[in-house]
Write an enzyme that holds these catalytic residues in place. Sequence first.
Site, PDB file in Angstrom:
ATOM      1  N   SER A   1      58.026 117.043 -23.217  1.00  0.00           N
ATOM      2  CA  SER A   1      56.867 116.030 -23.379  1.00  0.00           C
ATOM      3  C   SER A   1      55.751 116.041 -22.246  1.00  0.00           C
ATOM      4  O   SER A   1      54.624 115.911 -22.547  1.00  0.00           O
ATOM      5  CB  SER A   1      57.370 114.520 -23.369  1.00  0.00           C
ATOM      6  OG  SER A   1      58.081 114.130 -22.277  1.00  0.00           O
TER       7      SER A   1
ATOM      8  N   CYS B   1      61.433 112.924 -30.916  1.00  0.00           N
ATOM      9  CA  CYS B   1      62.062 113.376 -29.530  1.00  0.00           C
ATOM     10  C   CYS B   1      60.835 113.273 -28.556  1.00  0.00           C
ATOM     11  O   CYS B   1      60.411 112.337 -28.133  1.00  0.00           O
ATOM     12  CB  CYS B   1      62.775 114.456 -29.658  1.00  0.00           C
ATOM     13  SG  CYS B   1      64.075 114.860 -28.178  1.00  0.00           S
TER      14      CYS B   1
ATOM     15  N   ARG C   1      63.523 108.469 -20.962  1.00  0.00           N
ATOM     16  CA  ARG C   1      63.527 109.647 -21.126  1.00  0.00           C
ATOM     17  C   ARG C   1      65.085 110.269 -20.592  1.00  0.00           C
ATOM     18  O   ARG C   1      65.928 109.753 -20.017  1.00  0.00           O
ATOM     19  CB  ARG C   1      62.695 110.739 -20.242  1.00  0.00           C
ATOM     20  CG  ARG C   1      61.175 110.657 -20.794  1.00  0.00           C
ATOM     21  CD  ARG C   1      60.564 111.329 -19.936  1.00  0.00           C
ATOM     22  NE  ARG C   1      60.688 112.919 -20.058  1.00  0.00           N
ATOM     23  CZ  ARG C   1      60.189 113.938 -19.157  1.00  0.00           C
ATOM     24  NH1 ARG C   1      59.550 113.532 -18.199  1.00  0.00           N
ATOM     25  NH2 ARG C   1      60.454 115.225 -19.600  1.00  0.00           N
TER      26      ARG C   1
ATOM     27  N   ARG D   1      68.733 116.521 -25.347  1.00  0.00           N
ATOM     28  CA  ARG D   1      68.157 115.680 -24.191  1.00  0.00           C
ATOM     29  C   ARG D   1      67.177 114.553 -24.664  1.00  0.00           C
ATOM     30  O   ARG D   1      66.001 114.644 -24.185  1.00  0.00           O
ATOM     31  CB  ARG D   1      67.540 116.837 -23.458  1.00  0.00           C
ATOM     32  CG  ARG D   1      68.130 117.688 -22.594  1.00  0.00           C
ATOM     33  CD  ARG D   1      67.787 118.791 -21.767  1.00  0.00           C
ATOM     34  NE  ARG D   1      67.213 119.843 -22.714  1.00  0.00           N
ATOM     35  CZ  ARG D   1      66.358 120.152 -23.058  1.00  0.00           C
ATOM     36  NH1 ARG D   1      64.978 119.424 -22.784  1.00  0.00           N
ATOM     37  NH2 ARG D   1      66.184 121.117 -24.165  1.00  0.00           N
TER      38      ARG D   1
ATOM     39  N   HIS E   1      66.279 114.939 -33.625  1.00  0.00           N
ATOM     40  CA  HIS E   1      65.497 115.894 -34.533  1.00  0.00           C
ATOM     41  C   HIS E   1      65.951 116.048 -35.916  1.00  0.00           C
ATOM     42  O   HIS E   1      66.933 116.617 -36.322  1.00  0.00           O
ATOM     43  CB  HIS E   1      65.770 117.523 -33.997  1.00  0.00           C
ATOM     44  CG  HIS E   1      65.328 117.555 -32.640  1.00  0.00           C
ATOM     45  ND1 HIS E   1      64.035 118.476 -32.251  1.00  0.00           N
ATOM     46  CD2 HIS E   1      65.597 117.225 -31.242  1.00  0.00           C
ATOM     47  CE1 HIS E   1      63.718 118.422 -31.097  1.00  0.00           C
ATOM     48  NE2 HIS E   1      64.656 117.583 -30.415  1.00  0.00           N
TER      49      HIS E   1
ATOM     50  N   GLU F   1      64.641 117.981 -38.136  1.00  0.00           N
ATOM     51  CA  GLU F   1      63.914 119.056 -38.769  1.00  0.00           C
ATOM     52  C   GLU F   1      64.955 120.326 -38.723  1.00  0.00           C
ATOM     53  O   GLU F   1      64.808 121.481 -39.323  1.00  0.00           O
ATOM     54  CB  GLU F   1      62.826 119.656 -38.225  1.00  0.00           C
ATOM     55  CG  GLU F   1      62.771 120.345 -36.764  1.00  0.00           C
ATOM     56  CD  GLU F   1      63.021 119.228 -35.681  1.00  0.00           C
ATOM     57  OE1 GLU F   1      63.341 118.033 -35.916  1.00  0.00           O
ATOM     58  OE2 GLU F   1      62.807 119.572 -34.462  1.00  0.00           O
TER      59      GLU F   1
END
Length: 192
Positions: free
Chosen positions: A48, A78, A105, A135, A170, A172
């Site tokens: 990020s 995320c 985070r 993470r 995630h 995807e």
Amino acid sequence: MKIGVLALQGAFREHRLMIESCGQEAVEVRKTSELDQVQGLIIPGGESTTIGKLMCEFGLDKAIIKRADEGMPIYGTCAGLILLTKTIIGSNQYSMGLMDIEVQRNAFGRQVDSFEVDLPIPVLGYKPFRAVFIRAPLIEKVAPNVGILAQYNGKIVFARQGNFLASSFHPELTGDKRIHQYFLQMVKENVN
Ligand code: GLN
């Protein structure tokens, strides 16, 4: 309908393939002129701080915020979730401040780098969703106008606030298209 995938860093290719496998056109967004072509935007997972820095460098921060204010649907996964958030606990890194949520985070600590769980997500139907956490951040707090779509161990991992959708995990990477389809439906409703 064209769906943008912010392609500065991170898992953008996988999102592009998911959008295409849902039968829609995907555009990799690196410049404001590419953002102008799309009706919805996915901000992928990655790092990020890096994505945030590059966004600001390319003027995409202001351009995305402008489109968001006009109602364009945005889905952050995320690191993308972190960039949508108003408060990042214990950090002053850049974020767009679009969602009224507080995010921690790397909330699972260093020992638990990544894992997968079958997550019940009622808006997607009866079958649980295989969620991959890498993470991952957690949503520690939400404003009353934020809808909680899924929780894991009592912590919020999937939420929606109007035209914004955000997941800690995630979606995807497993081939289950239901979350991308849910987001595409948000875009369709906004375009019509
Ligand atoms: N830990 C990353 C961050 O804080 C997010 C990880 C991811 O996107 N998979 O930016």
